[in-house]
Design a protein around this motif. Sequence first.
Motif, mmCIF file in Angstrom:
data_model
loop_
_atom_site.group_PDB
_atom_site.id
_atom_site.type_symbol
_atom_site.label_atom_id
_atom_site.label_comp_id
_atom_site.label_asym_id
_atom_site.label_seq_id
_atom_site.Cartn_x
_atom_site.Cartn_y
_atom_site.Cartn_z
ATOM 1 N N ALA A 129 1.018 -0.779 -0.035
ATOM 2 C CA ALA A 129 0.261 0.223 -0.119
ATOM 3 C C ALA A 129 0.570 0.922 0.064
ATOM 4 N N GLU A 130 2.539 1.212 0.636
ATOM 5 C CA GLU A 130 2.807 2.815 0.798
ATOM 6 C C GLU A 130 3.180 2.181 -0.664
ATOM 7 N N HIS A 131 3.691 1.130 -1.382
ATOM 8 C CA HIS A 131 4.018 1.721 -2.922
ATOM 9 C C HIS A 131 3.125 2.164 -3.586
ATOM 10 N N GLY A 132 2.217 1.673 -3.214
ATOM 11 C CA GLY A 132 0.612 2.427 -4.387
ATOM 12 C C GLY A 132 0.259 1.077 -5.089
ATOM 13 N N ILE A 133 0.829 0.016 -4.539
ATOM 14 C CA ILE A 133 0.602 -1.942 -5.374
ATOM 15 C C ILE A 133 -0.753 -2.102 -4.322
ATOM 16 N N GLU A 134 -1.285 -2.285 -5.347
ATOM 17 C CA GLU A 134 -3.176 -2.719 -5.171
ATOM 18 C C GLU A 134 -2.439 -4.853 -5.063
ATOM 19 N N LEU A 135 -3.528 -5.700 -4.184
ATOM 20 C CA LEU A 135 -3.106 -7.026 -3.608
ATOM 21 C C LEU A 135 -4.562 -7.076 -4.477
ATOM 22 N N ALA A 136 -5.078 -8.501 -4.989
ATOM 23 C CA ALA A 136 -6.204 -8.840 -5.406
ATOM 24 C C ALA A 136 -5.807 -9.982 -5.781
ATOM 25 N N GLN A 137 -7.346 -11.288 -4.617
ATOM 26 C CA GLN A 137 -7.819 -12.558 -5.349
ATOM 27 C C GLN A 137 -8.457 -12.804 -6.311
ATOM 28 N N THR A 138 -8.328 -13.426 -7.070
ATOM 29 C CA THR A 138 -9.066 -13.846 -8.247
ATOM 30 C C THR A 138 -9.492 -14.868 -8.726
ATOM 31 N N THR A 139 -10.585 -15.257 -9.437
ATOM 32 C CA THR A 139 -10.775 -16.718 -9.644
ATOM 33 C C THR A 139 -10.081 -16.794 -11.166
ATOM 34 N N ARG A 140 -9.021 -16.103 -11.175
ATOM 35 C CA ARG A 140 -8.693 -17.331 -12.713
ATOM 36 C C ARG A 140 -7.255 -18.715 -12.065
ATOM 37 N N GLY A 141 -7.567 -19.497 -12.690
ATOM 38 C CA GLY A 141 -5.996 -20.346 -12.497
ATOM 39 C C GLY A 141 -4.856 -20.163 -12.217
ATOM 40 N N GLY A 142 -3.692 -21.009 -12.056
ATOM 41 C CA GLY A 142 -2.749 -20.219 -11.732
ATOM 42 C C GLY A 142 -2.297 -19.772 -10.181
ATOM 43 N N ASN A 143 -1.488 -19.458 -10.262
ATOM 44 C CA ASN A 143 -1.031 -18.841 -8.769
ATOM 45 C C ASN A 143 -0.288 -17.003 -8.731
ATOM 46 N N ILE A 144 0.907 -16.431 -8.382
ATOM 47 C CA ILE A 144 0.716 -15.403 -8.436
ATOM 48 C C ILE A 144 1.265 -14.692 -9.660
ATOM 49 N N THR A 145 0.763 -13.191 -9.836
ATOM 50 C CA THR A 145 1.330 -12.690 -11.053
ATOM 51 C C THR A 145 1.068 -11.435 -10.938
ATOM 52 N N CYS A 146 1.637 -9.689 -11.394
ATOM 53 C CA CYS A 146 1.606 -8.621 -11.229
ATOM 54 C C CYS A 146 1.345 -8.246 -12.604
ATOM 55 N N HIS A 147 0.588 -7.027 -12.716
ATOM 56 C CA HIS A 147 0.445 -6.628 -13.577
ATOM 57 C C HIS A 147 0.410 -4.654 -13.111
ATOM 58 N N PHE A 148 0.944 -3.949 -14.445
ATOM 59 C CA PHE A 148 1.540 -2.811 -14.465
ATOM 60 C C PHE A 148 1.406 -1.994 -15.451
ATOM 61 N N PRO A 149 1.349 -0.079 -15.654
ATOM 62 C CA PRO A 149 1.312 -0.225 -16.349
ATOM 63 C C PRO A 149 2.667 -0.265 -17.637
ATOM 64 N N GLY A 150 2.466 -0.996 -18.911
ATOM 65 C CA GLY A 150 3.627 -1.127 -19.645
ATOM 66 C C GLY A 150 3.858 -3.036 -20.529
ATOM 67 N N GLN A 151 2.520 -2.815 -19.377
ATOM 68 C CA GLN A 151 2.421 -4.056 -19.811
ATOM 69 C C GLN A 151 1.167 -4.649 -20.774
ATOM 70 N N LEU A 152 1.063 -5.473 -21.782
ATOM 71 C CA LEU A 152 -0.099 -5.428 -22.515
ATOM 72 C C LEU A 152 -1.299 -7.133 -21.990
ATOM 73 N N VAL A 153 -2.397 -6.315 -21.406
ATOM 74 C CA VAL A 153 -3.256 -7.508 -21.048
ATOM 75 C C VAL A 153 -3.799 -7.718 -22.136
ATOM 76 N N ALA A 154 -4.686 -9.296 -21.759
ATOM 77 C CA ALA A 154 -6.280 -9.583 -22.769
ATOM 78 C C ALA A 154 -6.599 -10.440 -22.057
ATOM 79 N N TYR A 155 -7.893 -9.886 -22.092
ATOM 80 C CA TYR A 155 -8.885 -10.909 -21.820
ATOM 81 C C TYR A 155 -9.815 -11.039 -22.613
ATOM 82 N N PRO A 156 -10.058 -12.624 -23.045
ATOM 83 C CA PRO A 156 -11.013 -12.717 -23.672
ATOM 84 C C PRO A 156 -11.980 -13.748 -22.801
#
Length: 219
Positions: free
Chosen positions: A62-89
Motif C-alpha cells: 500500500a505504501e508503494h501504491g500497489i494493489e493486492l487482489a484475489q482472483t478466480t483465474r487459474g495459476g499462481n501469483i503474478t503482477c500487472h502494471f503500465p507497460g504490460q499488455l493485458v488481454a481478457y478473452p
Amino acid sequence: MKIIDLGLISYKEAEALQLKTLEAVTAGSEDNTVFILEHPKVITLGRQGGAENLHMDEALLAEHGIELAQTTRGGNITCHFPGQLVAYPIWRVEKRPGGMRKFFHDMEEAVMNTCAHFGVQTIRRPKHPGVWVDESRKICSMGIGVRRWVTYHGLALNIGSDVSLFNAITLCGIQGAVPTSLSAEAGQEIDMKDAKNVFEKEFRKAFTDSEMVTHQAAK
C-alpha cells in the motif's frame, strides 16, 4: 469477435466489466469479446494461491501504491502494471475442438507471433502455460477462469522494459523464472500502441484460423 481497447483501467473495474460481459456472452446476447488494456500496479493471486510467493506485506504494498487482489483465474501469483499488455478473452469454448488445451495454444500462438513481428523468438514450456524466451525467461503469463464453458481472465504480455514489480514476487510461483519483456529482448522500446495493433491482428488470425478448421471438421 469484438476486440475492445480499454486503455488504462483498474483491476476491479476490468473484473466487473469481464463478469458483465461473461453473462452476456453466455446468454448469447454478445459476441465473443476480447478486452485489451493496461492496469495500474496490482499483484494478483490465483485460485491455487500464491501468497507464499509474495515478498512484501500488504502495508508495504500500500505504501508503494500497489494493489493486492484475489482472483478466480487459474495459476499462481503474478503482477500487472503500465507497460504490460493485458488481454481478457470472454470466449465460448464449448464447441471448439481441442477444448481448453487448444484455447491456450491459440492464445500462445497470438503472443508468439506478436513477439516474432518485433524480432523476438519465443518458445512454449510443457506444463507451464504462457510464453517464454528460453527455459528461464518468461515474457507472457496466462491464467483463465471458466464459467459454463465461457472463459474470462487471460494473458499478460510484458511490453515495456521496466518489469521491476516482479521483484515483489516469485514469478508465477516458479523457482528460477525470470521476467523479461518485448522491449528488453528487442533491444529497443516498443510502443504500446504498436504492440496492441500487432497483437489484435495476430489474435484475430489465430482464432479465425481455428474457427475455419472447426467449420471444416464439422462438414
